[in-house]
Every structure is written in C-alpha cells, then in structure tokens.
Motif scaffolding. Sequence first.
Motif, PDB file in Angstrom:
ATOM      1  N   GLU A 297       0.435 -17.315  12.890  1.00 57.99           N
ATOM      2  CA  GLU A 297       0.862 -17.097  11.508  1.00 57.99           C
ATOM      3  C   GLU A 297       0.297 -18.162  10.576  1.00 57.99           C
ATOM      4  O   GLU A 297      -0.057 -17.871   9.427  1.00 57.99           O
ATOM      5  N   LEU A 300      -3.373 -17.206   9.984  1.00 52.10           N
ATOM      6  CA  LEU A 300      -3.487 -16.082   9.054  1.00 52.10           C
ATOM      7  C   LEU A 300      -3.130 -16.493   7.633  1.00 52.10           C
ATOM      8  O   LEU A 300      -3.719 -15.995   6.667  1.00 52.10           O
ATOM      9  N   ALA A 319      -4.325  -9.875   5.722  1.00 47.36           N
ATOM     10  CA  ALA A 319      -3.823 -11.043   6.454  1.00 47.36           C
ATOM     11  C   ALA A 319      -2.311 -11.183   6.289  1.00 47.36           C
ATOM     12  O   ALA A 319      -1.586 -11.435   7.265  1.00 47.36           O
ATOM     13  N   GLU A 322      -0.523  -8.551   8.376  1.00 47.74           N
ATOM     14  CA  GLU A 322      -0.473  -8.884   9.800  1.00 47.74           C
ATOM     15  C   GLU A 322       0.595  -9.928  10.093  1.00 47.74           C
ATOM     16  O   GLU A 322       1.247  -9.875  11.139  1.00 47.74           O
TER      17      GLU A 322
END
Length: 381
Positions: A297, A300, A319, A322
């Motif tokens: 995380e 991203l 991004a 996701e």
Amino acid sequence: MYVGGTRRSVGATGAISSWAARSTRRSFVSCRVPWVLGPYTIWPLYVLGYLALACAWFYSCIRQMATAKVRQIYDALDARNPKQALKLCNAALGKQAQGPPLISALKAIALERLGKNDEALVVARAVAASKPPPTDDVVLSTLQIAFKALGHAQEATAAYEAAFAANPGDGEMASLLFSSYMKSSEWAKAQQLALKNYKQPGGEEQMYWAIACILIQVDLMSPPRPLTRQYAEAPAPASAAKHLALAAAMCGRAASQGKLTTEAQLLLYLEVLKRQGADEAACAAMEAHGALIGAAEDRLRLVAELHEKRGLWREAQAAHTEILRAHMPEDWEAFLGLMRNSLRATEAPAAAEATEPEGGGAAERGSPAVAASEASVSAAA
C-alpha cells in the motif's frame, strides 16, 4: 620407557599414568602432563597460574568497587540530589588532581545543577583537555551533557574531534563525531565527515548520511513552510540547485552501481528528486527499485502521488483503486485520491475539447460570434 628401573613398552598415555601413579611427588603432578617435564619443572607453572587467578580476582574486586561508586553517583543525580552526587564524586576522587575522567565529568554535571557553573566549566574543560584525550563513549557523552547544560555545546564537539583525531580509523568514533555534529546543527561538517568516511572500506552507508545533510541544508535555504505531506513539493531556491544536483548525482550513481539496497535509501532518493522537481526521474526510480518498499500500500501510494503530479489521472486513479480493493478498504486518503483523480480524469476531455484549434472546435461552436453567424445563415435560408 624406563619406569622404576624396568623397561616397559606401553603407549604414551599408559606411560604418563604409570609414571604419575608411581611418582613420590604426587602433589606436584596431579594431571596428565608429559613426564619429561618432571615434578621440579611443573611447580612454577602452578605458582604462576595461582598468581594470575589472584590478580584477576583482585582486579575484578576493584572494578566492582569502582562500578558501585559510579552507580551511586548516577542514582544521586537521577534522584535530583546533586549535593549528594558532588559529595560522592569528591570522595571517589580523593586528593587526586586528575581522577577518573567519568567521575570528573559527573562532578561537572553535579556542580552545574548546584548552580556553580564556573566551577563546572573548569572541571569539564580539564577532562576534555586531558592527555591523552578521552575516547570512551560514556565519558564523551557525559561531557556533552555537561557542556550543553553550560551553554558550550561546541566544546563537546571539540572533545569528539580530539577523540577522533586520536583514533582516525575507528568507525564507531566517526559515528559518534557525526552524531555530535548533527546535535550541534553543524550540517556542513557532518556532510564532509560522512563523505570522508564513505571512501573507507565498508562506508557505503555514510554516503546516504551525507545526502541527508545536504537535504537539511536545502531546507534551511528555503523559506519556512508548514510540515505537511506537501512539504517537499515546495520549489527549492536557486541557491540550492547545486546542492540538489550533487545529491541527485550521488543517489543516481549509487543506484547504477547496485548500492541502493534498502527502503530508507530509496525514500531518500525520492525526496531528493521531489525537491528537484524531477517527477519523471522519480517515476523511473520507483519502477526500477519500487520492490524495496515492503508494504504494497505504501508503494502504491507513492506511485499514485507521482502519477498525480505528472497529470496522469487515470494511472493515479488505478493505483488508489488497487489500494482500496486489495489492501486497505478503509483508507480515507486513498478514497479521497480516487475521487479527486476520477473527477480530474472526467474533466480532462472537456477541457481538451474547449481548447481545440480553429476549424470547427467545440469552443468555437459554443462562442457568441459563431452562434450569431449560424442564426444569420438559418434566417437567410
């Protein structure tokens, strides 16, 4: 082998055991030793062994007594009883003009807490100026506390410099000197020391210390600004361009040589590129070394931030999506980023149509002049 006037053919162990059992001087030979030494040559070794044990025991007792005295002084200082600490220091020093440096440094702290700053400064300076200079990290850190409390932090740094000069090849002492420079806000000296140690074997980490010092100097050149997530996005002043170019070149060379190996090093590289405004280079660094960031995380989130700065709304939106779907469904910042980039992605085509060139663009068809001409043509028809 002749034992007791009789020749016997036995092994080495059997000969030693036989000789030891039949010897009339068993008090000297009580273990398996080569018989050729004889009882008259063994006893000095036992005497030396006992003397060594006695010396070690005596040294251990003295060391325990000294440790107990130092612990009592620490306890008195921790209990905010500098008067008792000073009394213990004087008792430990006795009539010595120059006693143990640690106790003298603790005495300086006790005098400072009693308000006797002049006496404390004299004692601390005497410890720092002793020959050879103190090199123990406990003594140096205690001196640093005393000098800082007395308002002479630069003298503590000088003590570290003298200790490093006495041991120029000591990596631990170099780290202590670097820490002292950082505590006294001497960023340029810390940078020079780190670059010097970087050239030593195994000093690759020192290069990143130097880069961190460069970033601190760049921040000091910049105008004050609030500490937010966009802190590094403020444009750096022109005077910091050379510093940032040097830091970026150092990071880029380390990356090309395979010396960019940790997450902290990658984040430092990205900070340099952010201050330099090199967003494309930052994206390239993330593509090449993004696997160093352990949390998916976090990786991203950095990718989305870089895409958003470059105006790639769709990529930033993907991004953030996701992050919410695969990792953190309740991440509020990712949700805000998703909404923000989704709106910008939908507004981008309309903005592009509004700025089309002449020859039938949407902006021309919606303008008052075009509408008036179209109305006149329809009326004529």
